[in-house]
Design a protein around this motif. Structure first.
Motif, PDB file in Angstrom:
ATOM      1  N   LEU A  50     -57.273  44.084  38.787  1.00 26.72           N
ATOM      2  CA  LEU A  50     -56.062  43.493  38.207  1.00 26.72           C
ATOM      3  C   LEU A  50     -56.135  41.968  38.229  1.00 26.72           C
ATOM      4  O   LEU A  50     -55.638  41.305  37.312  1.00 26.72           O
ATOM      5  CB  LEU A  50     -54.828  43.993  38.956  1.00 26.72           C
ATOM      6  CG  LEU A  50     -54.457  45.458  38.698  1.00 26.72           C
ATOM      7  CD1 LEU A  50     -53.299  45.878  39.594  1.00 26.72           C
ATOM      8  CD2 LEU A  50     -54.116  45.691  37.234  1.00 26.72           C
ATOM      9  N   ASP A  51     -56.743  41.411  39.260  1.00 30.13           N
ATOM     10  CA  ASP A  51     -56.971  39.965  39.257  1.00 30.13           C
ATOM     11  C   ASP A  51     -57.890  39.589  38.094  1.00 30.13           C
ATOM     12  O   ASP A  51     -57.722  38.535  37.471  1.00 30.13           O
ATOM     13  CB  ASP A  51     -57.589  39.512  40.581  1.00 30.13           C
ATOM     14  CG  ASP A  51     -56.553  39.350  41.686  1.00 30.13           C
ATOM     15  OD1 ASP A  51     -55.362  39.194  41.367  1.00 30.13           O
ATOM     16  OD2 ASP A  51     -56.948  39.376  42.872  1.00 30.13           O
ATOM     17  N   GLY A  52     -58.856  40.452  37.818  1.00 29.06           N
ATOM     18  CA  GLY A  52     -59.735  40.224  36.676  1.00 29.06           C
ATOM     19  C   GLY A  52     -58.987  40.266  35.359  1.00 29.06           C
ATOM     20  O   GLY A  52     -59.258  39.477  34.445  1.00 29.06           O
ATOM     21  N   VAL A  53     -58.019  41.179  35.249  1.00 29.57           N
ATOM     22  CA  VAL A  53     -57.170  41.256  34.057  1.00 29.57           C
ATOM     23  C   VAL A  53     -56.362  39.968  33.917  1.00 29.57           C
ATOM     24  O   VAL A  53     -56.248  39.394  32.817  1.00 29.57           O
ATOM     25  CB  VAL A  53     -56.233  42.481  34.127  1.00 29.57           C
ATOM     26  CG1 VAL A  53     -55.209  42.442  32.990  1.00 29.57           C
ATOM     27  CG2 VAL A  53     -57.035  43.775  34.060  1.00 29.57           C
ATOM     28  N   ALA A  54     -55.797  39.498  35.025  1.00 30.90           N
ATOM     29  CA  ALA A  54     -55.033  38.252  35.004  1.00 30.90           C
ATOM     30  C   ALA A  54     -55.925  37.084  34.588  1.00 30.90           C
ATOM     31  O   ALA A  54     -55.524  36.229  33.787  1.00 30.90           O
ATOM     32  CB  ALA A  54     -54.414  37.985  36.373  1.00 30.90           C
ATOM     33  N   ASP A  55     -57.138  37.039  35.131  1.00 30.48           N
ATOM     34  CA  ASP A  55     -58.086  35.995  34.742  1.00 30.48           C
ATOM     35  C   ASP A  55     -58.358  36.027  33.241  1.00 30.48           C
ATOM     36  O   ASP A  55     -58.360  34.990  32.570  1.00 30.48           O
ATOM     37  CB  ASP A  55     -59.414  36.190  35.472  1.00 30.48           C
ATOM     38  CG  ASP A  55     -59.447  35.514  36.829  1.00 30.48           C
ATOM     39  OD1 ASP A  55     -58.505  34.770  37.137  1.00 30.48           O
ATOM     40  OD2 ASP A  55     -60.411  35.736  37.579  1.00 30.48           O
ATOM     41  N   HIS A  56     -58.576  37.220  32.726  1.00 30.57           N
ATOM     42  CA  HIS A  56     -58.937  37.383  31.318  1.00 30.57           C
ATOM     43  C   HIS A  56     -57.799  36.933  30.399  1.00 30.57           C
ATOM     44  O   HIS A  56     -58.036  36.230  29.408  1.00 30.57           O
ATOM     45  CB  HIS A  56     -59.290  38.838  31.043  1.00 30.57           C
ATOM     46  CG  HIS A  56     -59.732  39.099  29.645  1.00 30.57           C
ATOM     47  ND1 HIS A  56     -61.029  38.906  29.223  1.00 30.57           N
ATOM     48  CD2 HIS A  56     -59.046  39.534  28.545  1.00 30.57           C
ATOM     49  CE1 HIS A  56     -61.131  39.207  27.942  1.00 30.57           C
ATOM     50  NE2 HIS A  56     -59.953  39.588  27.509  1.00 30.57           N
ATOM     51  N   VAL A  57     -56.579  37.338  30.718  1.00 32.06           N
ATOM     52  CA  VAL A  57     -55.446  37.043  29.839  1.00 32.06           C
ATOM     53  C   VAL A  57     -54.876  35.646  30.104  1.00 32.06           C
ATOM     54  O   VAL A  57     -54.822  34.805  29.202  1.00 32.06           O
ATOM     55  CB  VAL A  57     -54.337  38.108  29.991  1.00 32.06           C
ATOM     56  CG1 VAL A  57     -53.152  37.763  29.097  1.00 32.06           C
ATOM     57  CG2 VAL A  57     -54.878  39.490  29.634  1.00 32.06           C
ATOM     58  N   LEU A  58     -54.442  35.404  31.325  1.00 29.48           N
ATOM     59  CA  LEU A  58     -53.815  34.125  31.647  1.00 29.48           C
ATOM     60  C   LEU A  58     -54.833  32.986  31.647  1.00 29.48           C
ATOM     61  O   LEU A  58     -54.541  31.868  31.223  1.00 29.48           O
ATOM     62  CB  LEU A  58     -53.127  34.202  33.006  1.00 29.48           C
ATOM     63  CG  LEU A  58     -51.967  35.193  33.110  1.00 29.48           C
ATOM     64  CD1 LEU A  58     -51.484  35.298  34.553  1.00 29.48           C
ATOM     65  CD2 LEU A  58     -50.815  34.792  32.199  1.00 29.48           C
ATOM     66  N   GLY A  59     -56.026  33.291  32.136  1.00 28.72           N
ATOM     67  CA  GLY A  59     -57.047  32.248  32.215  1.00 28.72           C
ATOM     68  C   GLY A  59     -57.527  31.778  30.867  1.00 28.72           C
ATOM     69  O   GLY A  59     -58.019  30.651  30.735  1.00 28.72           O
ATOM     70  N   ASN A  60     -57.401  32.595  29.850  1.00 28.92           N
ATOM     71  CA  ASN A  60     -57.829  32.209  28.501  1.00 28.92           C
ATOM     72  C   ASN A  60     -56.686  31.657  27.651  1.00 28.92           C
ATOM     73  O   ASN A  60     -56.856  31.441  26.443  1.00 28.92           O
ATOM     74  CB  ASN A  60     -58.475  33.399  27.790  1.00 28.92           C
ATOM     75  CG  ASN A  60     -59.842  33.728  28.363  1.00 28.92           C
ATOM     76  OD1 ASN A  60     -60.635  32.832  28.624  1.00 28.92           O
ATOM     77  ND2 ASN A  60     -60.122  35.005  28.579  1.00 28.92           N
TER      78      ASN A  60
END
Length: 216
Positions: A50-60
């Motif tokens: 889920l942290d990876g999902v957050a990275d993918h969406v919010l981080g981009n």
């Protein structure tokens, strides 16, 4: 070839099309065509995914460029960009409403960079943080309200859903729901883009009277 990026992209796809609760290690492994234990070679837990999902969406998240750093236009552009991100990736609506993250990439893209954009537009330190919070809460609240109310969107399918919903409100017992019956066509606009703009106008006006600064 299985990679961390491929795992996260599939996780985002599941969360966007369904809900975060639908994401399990077993489900994710099945969609990727591997055994559940294989995923533990890349992530220690579902929380890390889920942290990876957050990275993918919010981080981009891409901060929009505003010519001249006009404060009001900056606020409007950021609000539209945040709502657009949440529409493209409903997973972020579920994430932000159900958990927090300390993921560096997600905090950089959709938090630090946005606050920096507001500071560049002329807001002082306190105001930049408060305006950021107001924008994020407004966009998140509207996105979560609109998500199950697809009649608020544009297009023929939404128009048909809006017609059906208007009929639903108009068909309620008038003695019990006089306002919903009388205002049925307007009630169905509460999840519309027009309503988002109405609220955004009110937000900008309110910020102008409370934080002032570059908005005055």
């Amino acid at each position: 070839m299985l990679t961390t990026e491929a795992i996260v992209e599939m996780a985002v796809r599941i969360c966007d099309s369904e809900r975060i609760d639908s994401l399990t290690i077993r489900r994710l492994a099945s969609e990727l065509g591997v055994g559940p234990m294989t995923l533990y070679s890349y992530f220690r837990s579902k929380e890390e995914i889920l942290d990876g999902v957050a990275d993918h969406v919010l981080g981009n998240f891409q901060v929009p460029e505003v010519e001249g750093h006009d404060a009001a236009e900056t606020i409007r552009s950021l609000a539209h960009a945040l709502l657009g991100m949440m529409r493209r990736h409903p997973s972020v609506v579920y994430l932000m409403a159900s958990r927090t993250t300390t993921s560096a990439k997600s905090m950089k893209g959709a938090m630090d960079d946005v606050i920096g954009c507001l500071r560049a537009a002329g807001f002082d330190d306190d105001a930049a943080v408060r305006v950021y919070a107001a924008l994020m809460i407004y966009a998140l609240g509207f996105a979560s309200y609109q998500l199950p109310r697809q009649w608020g969107l544009g297009g023929d399918e939404a128009a048909e859903l809006r017609r059906q919903r208007t009929h639903f409100y108009a068909s309620l017992p008038r003695d019990e729901f006089p306002n919903l019956v009388d205002l049925s066509p307007m009630v169905t606009t509460m999840a519309s883009d027009e309503q988002f703009e109405f609220g955004l106008d009110a937000l900008v006006a309110g910020l102008r009277s409370t934080v002032g600064g570059p908005l005055t």
